[in-house]
Design a protein around this motif. Structure first.
Motif, PDB file in Angstrom:
ATOM      1  N   UNK A 171       0.827  -1.202   0.000  1.00 56.61           N
ATOM      2  CA  UNK A 171       0.000   0.000   0.000  1.00 56.61           C
ATOM      3  C   UNK A 171       0.865   1.257   0.000  1.00 56.61           C
ATOM      4  N   UNK A 172       1.970   1.187   0.731  1.00 54.30           N
ATOM      5  CA  UNK A 172       2.869   2.347   0.811  1.00 54.30           C
ATOM      6  C   UNK A 172       3.396   2.728  -0.581  1.00 54.30           C
ATOM      7  N   UNK A 173       3.703   1.728  -1.395  1.00 51.32           N
ATOM      8  CA  UNK A 173       4.267   1.998  -2.714  1.00 51.32           C
ATOM      9  C   UNK A 173       3.199   2.204  -3.781  1.00 51.32           C
ATOM     10  N   UNK A 174       1.972   1.753  -3.545  1.00 45.63           N
ATOM     11  CA  UNK A 174       0.926   1.842  -4.554  1.00 45.63           C
ATOM     12  C   UNK A 174       0.147   3.148  -4.500  1.00 45.63           C
ATOM     13  N   UNK A 175       0.070   3.771  -3.362  1.00 51.23           N
ATOM     14  CA  UNK A 175      -0.747   4.978  -3.218  1.00 51.23           C
ATOM     15  C   UNK A 175      -0.093   6.166  -3.936  1.00 51.23           C
ATOM     16  N   UNK A 176      -0.874   7.187  -4.229  1.00 49.03           N
ATOM     17  CA  UNK A 176      -0.293   8.390  -4.858  1.00 49.03           C
ATOM     18  C   UNK A 176       0.706   9.058  -3.920  1.00 49.03           C
ATOM     19  N   UNK A 177       1.715   9.653  -4.519  1.00 45.99           N
ATOM     20  CA  UNK A 177       2.729  10.325  -3.728  1.00 45.99           C
ATOM     21  C   UNK A 177       2.241  11.704  -3.318  1.00 45.99           C
TER      22      UNK A 177
END
Length: 138
Positions: A52-58
Motif C-alpha cells: 500500500x505504501x508503494x501503490x498509493x499516490x505520492x
C-alpha cells in the motif's frame, strides 16, 4: 496458573459426576493447520500493507513543485490489482479458519480466536477502501 488448576479440578469433578471421558490427546494436525493458515493470512495482510505504501499516490509538496520534482498523483495499478487479489485471499483463508473453528470448538474452555475476526474485518474494510479510492482492473 491457578485458574488452569481450578478448571482442571472442575473438569475432574464433572468427570466423576457424569462419567465423562476426556479424549483430547493434544494438538492434532487440523489444529496446527489452522494456526499455520492463520499465520499465513496475517503475513499476507502485512505484505499488502507494505505494498500500500508503494501503490498509493505520492504526496506533492510545495517545495517539490517549486523544484519541479515529479510525483505520481495516481495509484500504481499493477500493485493495486495484486493488493486486491491478496486481500481477497486473506479474507478467504480467515473465513476458512473461522468456519473450521466454529465446527470444532465445542467446549467452554476453547478460545475465541478474536484475531481472525479482526483480520477479516480489517481486510474487508481495506478491500472496500481500494475499490472506492483506487482503480481496480481485474
Amino acid at each position: 496458573m491457578a485458574g488452569q488448576q481450578t478448571q482442571v479440578k472442575m473438569m475432574q469433578n464433572n468427570n466423576k459426576n457424569h462419567n465423562f471421558t476426556d479424549r483430547r490427546s493434544g494438538r492434532d494436525f487440523l489444529y496446527r493447520a489452522m494456526v499455520g493458515i492463520n499465520i499465513f493470512a496475517w503475513l499476507i495482510f502485512v505484505i499488502v500493507m507494505c505494498m500500500f505504501h508503494f501503490a498509493r499516490p505520492e504526496l506533492e509538496t510545495g517545495f517539490g513543485r517549486f523544484l519541479n520534482v515529479y510525483s505520481r498523483t495516481s495509484w500504481n495499478s499493477y500493485l493495486v490489482n495484486w493488493m486486491f487479489l491478496l486481500l481477497c485471499g486473506c479474507v478467504l483463508l480467515s473465513t476458512l479458519v473461522i468456519l473450521i473453528r466454529k465446527r470444532r470448538a465445542r467446549r467452554r474452555t476453547d478460545g475465541v480466536w478474536a484475531n481472525v475476526f479482526f483480520l477479516v474485518i480489517t481486510s474487508v474494510i481495506s478491500l472496500i477502501y481500494l475499490w472506492i479510492n483506487a482503480d481496480v482492473d481485474l
